[in-house]
Scaffold this motif. Structure first.
Motif, PDB file in Angstrom:
ATOM      1  N   UNK A  10       0.837  -1.207   0.000  1.00  0.00           N
ATOM      2  CA  UNK A  10       0.000   0.000   0.000  1.00  0.00           C
ATOM      3  C   UNK A  10       0.869   1.254   0.000  1.00  0.00           C
ATOM      4  N   UNK A  11       1.909   1.244   0.819  1.00  0.00           N
ATOM      5  CA  UNK A  11       2.810   2.393   0.884  1.00  0.00           C
ATOM      6  C   UNK A  11       3.517   2.626  -0.451  1.00  0.00           C
ATOM      7  N   UNK A  17       1.896   6.484  -6.986  1.00  0.00           N
ATOM      8  CA  UNK A  17       0.796   7.338  -7.444  1.00  0.00           C
ATOM      9  C   UNK A  17       1.114   8.809  -7.194  1.00  0.00           C
ATOM     10  N   UNK A  18       1.707   9.111  -6.054  1.00  0.00           N
ATOM     11  CA  UNK A  18       2.084  10.495  -5.748  1.00  0.00           C
ATOM     12  C   UNK A  18       3.125  11.030  -6.710  1.00  0.00           C
ATOM     13  N   UNK A  19       4.118  10.221  -7.021  1.00  0.00           N
ATOM     14  CA  UNK A  19       5.155  10.631  -7.979  1.00  0.00           C
ATOM     15  C   UNK A  19       4.537  10.843  -9.360  1.00  0.00           C
ATOM     16  N   UNK A  23       4.460  14.372 -11.519  1.00  0.00           N
ATOM     17  CA  UNK A  23       5.026  14.459 -12.868  1.00  0.00           C
ATOM     18  C   UNK A  23       3.973  14.931 -13.867  1.00  0.00           C
ATOM     19  N   UNK A  24       2.761  14.393 -13.773  1.00  0.00           N
ATOM     20  CA  UNK A  24       1.702  14.810 -14.699  1.00  0.00           C
ATOM     21  C   UNK A  24       1.340  16.279 -14.510  1.00  0.00           C
ATOM     22  N   UNK A  25       1.272  16.754 -13.284  1.00  0.00           N
ATOM     23  CA  UNK A  25       0.896  18.149 -13.031  1.00  0.00           C
ATOM     24  C   UNK A  25       1.984  19.130 -13.450  1.00  0.00           C
ATOM     25  N   UNK A  26       3.233  18.789 -13.231  1.00  0.00           N
ATOM     26  CA  UNK A  26       4.317  19.742 -13.428  1.00  0.00           C
ATOM     27  C   UNK A  26       4.982  19.624 -14.793  1.00  0.00           C
ATOM     28  N   UNK A  27       5.045  18.422 -15.350  1.00  0.00           N
ATOM     29  CA  UNK A  27       5.816  18.234 -16.585  1.00  0.00           C
ATOM     30  C   UNK A  27       4.999  17.719 -17.770  1.00  0.00           C
TER      31      UNK A  27
END
Length: 174
Positions: A10-11, A17-19, A23-27
């Motif tokens: 889970x971790x 998912x966070x990474x 990446x999708x939001x910034x690049x």
């Protein structure tokens, strides 16, 4: 022992998912805008209320199809602030949107502070470049210029699901 494996899974999934989200939001969605060399920077004339190309150099911009307000641009101009003020329509309540950190020519905090202090001046680039979205241009005293898209009052109302206020252009179909 089985709980540790599930917890680690889970971790690791949450970390991945966070990474990916970062990446999708910034690049991932941003793409460079190719400069046309003749119509990249326009401001709306006071006399005709129509956009006109201004003198500019060193144009660089990014945009994304995922949102009409992801556009950011930087340029330089030799046109003075007094000339711009006499010729082009000012833009009240200009608030630059934060650009990704890697697009380092556009610093929304610096631009916003310069606009608040009156050092930079904001002008209407193109009204309703997309329905409810204006292109805003800000120019510093040293000739550095910046452009971004900002939701206008018509867009704010319509995007909230309310009917367009008086004076707004008709909404596009679809």
């Amino acid at each position: 022992m089985n709980g540790k494996i599930v917890g680690a899974f889970i971790l690791m999934t949450a970390l991945a998912a966070g990474i990916a989200l970062y990446v999708f939001q910034v690049y991932a969605f941003y793409e460079p805008v190719e400069a046309s060399g003749n119509a990249d920077v326009q401001m709306t004339l006071l006399a005709s209320n129509q956009p006109e190309v201004i003198l500019y150099e060193n144009f660089e911009a990014i945009d994304a199809e995922s949102s009409p307000i992801r556009y950011r641009a930087c340029f330089t101009t030799t046109m003075s602030q007094p000339l711009l003020t006499e010729t082009y329509k000012p833009y009240d309540k200009a608030v630059p949107n934060v650009a990704p950190g890697w697009f380092d020519c556009f610093n929304a905090d610096e631009i916003g502070a310069a606009l608040s202090s009156g050092e930079a001046l904001a002008f209407l680039g193109t009204e309703n470049i997309h329905y409810g979205i204006d292109r805003v241009i800000a120019v510093m005293p040293d000739g550095r210029g910046f452009a971004w898209h900002q939701i206008n009052p018509c867009g704010e109302t319509v995007f909230d699901g309310d009917p367009a206020p008086a004076g707004c252009p008709p909404q596009p179909e679809g």
